[in-house]
Write an enzyme that holds these catalytic residues in place. Structure first.
Site, mmCIF file in Angstrom:
data_model
loop_
_atom_site.group_PDB
_atom_site.id
_atom_site.type_symbol
_atom_site.label_atom_id
_atom_site.label_comp_id
_atom_site.label_asym_id
_atom_site.label_seq_id
_atom_site.Cartn_x
_atom_site.Cartn_y
_atom_site.Cartn_z
ATOM 1 N N ASP A 1 0.812 -1.216 0.000
ATOM 2 C CA ASP A 1 0.000 0.000 0.000
ATOM 3 C C ASP A 1 0.845 1.264 0.000
ATOM 4 O O ASP A 1 0.520 2.240 -0.677
ATOM 5 C CB ASP A 1 -0.913 0.030 1.231
ATOM 6 C CG ASP A 1 -2.190 -0.755 1.030
ATOM 7 O OD1 ASP A 1 -2.413 -1.247 -0.088
ATOM 8 O OD2 ASP A 1 -2.965 -0.880 1.993
ATOM 9 N N HIS B 1 -5.220 8.216 6.948
ATOM 10 C CA HIS B 1 -4.851 6.917 7.541
ATOM 11 C C HIS B 1 -3.503 6.936 8.279
ATOM 12 O O HIS B 1 -3.131 5.936 8.878
ATOM 13 C CB HIS B 1 -4.794 5.832 6.464
ATOM 14 C CG HIS B 1 -6.109 5.533 5.818
ATOM 15 N ND1 HIS B 1 -7.230 5.212 6.540
ATOM 16 C CD2 HIS B 1 -6.478 5.521 4.509
ATOM 17 C CE1 HIS B 1 -8.237 5.007 5.702
ATOM 18 N NE2 HIS B 1 -7.810 5.192 4.472
ATOM 19 N N GLY C 1 -2.254 2.836 4.417
ATOM 20 C CA GLY C 1 -3.243 3.174 3.403
ATOM 21 C C GLY C 1 -2.891 4.341 2.510
ATOM 22 O O GLY C 1 -3.713 5.242 2.302
ATOM 23 N N ASP D 1 -14.984 10.146 3.000
ATOM 24 C CA ASP D 1 -14.256 9.158 2.210
ATOM 25 C C ASP D 1 -14.910 7.788 2.415
ATOM 26 O O ASP D 1 -15.433 7.501 3.494
ATOM 27 C CB ASP D 1 -12.806 9.126 2.699
ATOM 28 C CG ASP D 1 -11.850 8.423 1.764
ATOM 29 O OD1 ASP D 1 -11.956 7.191 1.641
ATOM 30 O OD2 ASP D 1 -10.986 9.090 1.177
ATOM 31 N N HIS E 1 -13.455 5.111 2.866
ATOM 32 C CA HIS E 1 -12.680 4.417 3.887
ATOM 33 C C HIS E 1 -12.749 5.200 5.208
ATOM 34 O O HIS E 1 -12.675 6.430 5.213
ATOM 35 C CB HIS E 1 -11.208 4.298 3.460
ATOM 36 C CG HIS E 1 -11.016 3.550 2.174
ATOM 37 N ND1 HIS E 1 -11.115 4.165 0.936
ATOM 38 C CD2 HIS E 1 -10.721 2.253 1.927
ATOM 39 C CE1 HIS E 1 -10.895 3.270 -0.019
ATOM 40 N NE2 HIS E 1 -10.652 2.102 0.554
ATOM 41 N N ASP F 1 -14.166 8.432 -3.316
ATOM 42 C CA ASP F 1 -14.136 7.032 -3.704
ATOM 43 C C ASP F 1 -15.421 6.293 -3.363
ATOM 44 O O ASP F 1 -15.502 5.069 -3.509
ATOM 45 C CB ASP F 1 -12.933 6.312 -3.084
ATOM 46 C CG ASP F 1 -12.716 6.620 -1.618
ATOM 47 O OD1 ASP F 1 -13.547 7.345 -1.033
ATOM 48 O OD2 ASP F 1 -11.716 6.150 -1.051
ATOM 49 N N TYR G 1 -9.989 7.092 -6.897
ATOM 50 C CA TYR G 1 -9.032 6.309 -7.678
ATOM 51 C C TYR G 1 -9.458 6.093 -9.121
ATOM 52 O O TYR G 1 -8.753 5.435 -9.873
ATOM 53 C CB TYR G 1 -8.762 4.982 -6.942
ATOM 54 C CG TYR G 1 -8.367 5.277 -5.509
ATOM 55 C CD1 TYR G 1 -7.106 5.811 -5.220
ATOM 56 C CD2 TYR G 1 -9.272 5.141 -4.465
ATOM 57 C CE1 TYR G 1 -6.760 6.162 -3.929
ATOM 58 C CE2 TYR G 1 -8.929 5.484 -3.171
ATOM 59 C CZ TYR G 1 -7.680 5.995 -2.913
ATOM 60 O OH TYR G 1 -7.342 6.362 -1.634
#
Length: 391
Positions: free
Chosen positions: A92, A134, A142, A170, A172, A259, A303
């Site tokens: 990552d 992250h 991340g 986000d 995530h 995302d 992404y």
């Protein structure tokens, strides 16, 4: 409403790059800037060159030993085993040349945004190069080396002594920022994200509410995979309104990862561009209602850099400057330039057509599950208003 806003930008943002096949690609920031310039909504008067954060500023969040490891990695002197202890050199977060300087610039850009909002006549500031939520005190994670959002909040607390509401949309979970302020009653974090049952980092459950004096100031609303626009916006709008009314912040920081879009290759949500028009509209309204307009927006995940990120982040800037979201067609000059290098067809419109994903048979079940998780958050706020954080 004609708002004063600045756009923090440097061509050097693209130096934060892991390798050519890595999904985190800061070319998306340049694409967004050029798209906005082509629309006539971004001018040279809006642009602010960022500074590089000092080690002392980065140490507001990150351990000195970790920073030294990043510096060693930047010049190829960090052993592989040592790097893995710090989350460096993983799939990552691979090591790349000059990573300390590139990371420090992204942090400095967010601090530049903070100072423009809190020392001048600027109401809003946007740093699309930031939002690296992250990063932990002693570990990269991340795609994130230094956690610019957390550093900015520590900086605000130390220099300006203001109460900060951090809102993260986000896909995530904003685990790194939450961890830094998990025991701090002067920083409230709200994260609306895809459930960790299916997605990295696997955290962000409704029962993650803080510890010690910070208990009752962390809020999480996980949403199910394949969530669509209506359910996402229902959760976002109600949670944001309730949390800000409860916490009464002096300033808002939003992390604007995009995302959650159906096209994104790393997540499992089914939202469209409609969501990314509505997200900044509410943040803008509430910033003026509660914080005299003080709002700093950061980038984050995203992404599909060709079909999603420039359009979604372009709408964020439109709202920050007091305009309505863009409609109709994207500028032809921008499309012509970027279509030449894009591996897929770039949409020609700001909005998505209908039918960009297959209908989900579980839509009602997903919506009900999301509403239940939202209700958990609302009940927590209700109880804390009634009994305090000791209930």
């Amino acid at each position: 409403m004609n708002c004063q806003a600045v756009f923090i930008y440097s061509d050097q943002f693209t130096k934060y790059t892991f390798h050519s096949d890595h999904p985190f690609n800061q070319v998306r920031v340049r694409m967004t800037k050029e798209l906005l310039e082509a629309t006539g909504k971004l001018h040279s008067s809006h642009l602010v060159e960022p500074r590089i954060a000092t080690d002392a500023e980065i140490e507001l969040v990150h351990d000195k030993q970790y920073i030294e490891a990043v510096k060693k990695a930047s010049i190829g002197l960090l052993a592989e085993d040592e790097g893995l202890e710090f989350g460096l050199g993983t799939e990552d977060t691979p090591i790349f040349q000059d990573m300390h300087r590139a990371s420090s610039l992204l942090v400095g850009a967010t601090l530049t945004a903070v100072d423009h909002v809190l020392t001048g006549n600027i109401q809003h500031a946007l740093n699309l190069g930031g939002g690296l939520h992250h990063g932990f005190r002693d570990k990269a994670s991340g795609f994130c080396i230094y956690n610019d959002g957390a550093i900015a909040i520590k900086y605000i607390r130390k220099k300006y002594n203001l109460r900060v509401l951090y809102v993260d949309t986000d896909a995530h979970h904003g685990d790194g920022v939450q961890s830094v302020f998990y025991d701090d009653p002067n920083v409230c974090t709200l994260s609306i994200h895809e459930t960790g049952r299916y997605l990295f980092p696997g955290t962000g459950n409704s029962n993650e509410r803080g510890i010690k004096e910070g208990y009752g100031y962390s809020f999480n609303v996980p949403i199910d995979a394949f969530t669509e626009d209506e359910s996402f916006l229902h959760v976002y709008e109600i949670a944001f309104k309730e949390v800000i009314e409860y916490f009464q912040p002096d300033i808002i920081i939003t992390q604007n990862g995009v995302d959650a879009h159906s096209y994104d290759p790393l997540t499992h949500l089914n939202t469209t561009m409609n969501v990314f028009e509505k997200i900044p509209l509410l943040a803008h309204k509430l910033a003026h209602q509660y914080c005299k307009g003080k709002w700093i927006a950061l980038g984050g995940g995203g992404y599909d850099i060709w079909r999603v990120v420039p359009r979604a982040w372009g709408q964020l800037w439109a709202v920050m400057t007091g305009s309505t979201p863009f409609k109709d067609q994207l500028p032809k000059s921008w499309l012509t330039k970027w279509q030449k290098v894009a591996p897929i067809q770039i949409p020609h419109s700001w909005q998505d057509p209908t039918g960009i994903y297959h209908p989900i048979p579980r839509k009602l079940e997903i919506t009900e599950k999301n509403a239940l998780n939202l209700e958990k958050t609302l009940q927590i706020i209700k109880n804390q208003r009634k009994f305090g954080t000791d209930y």
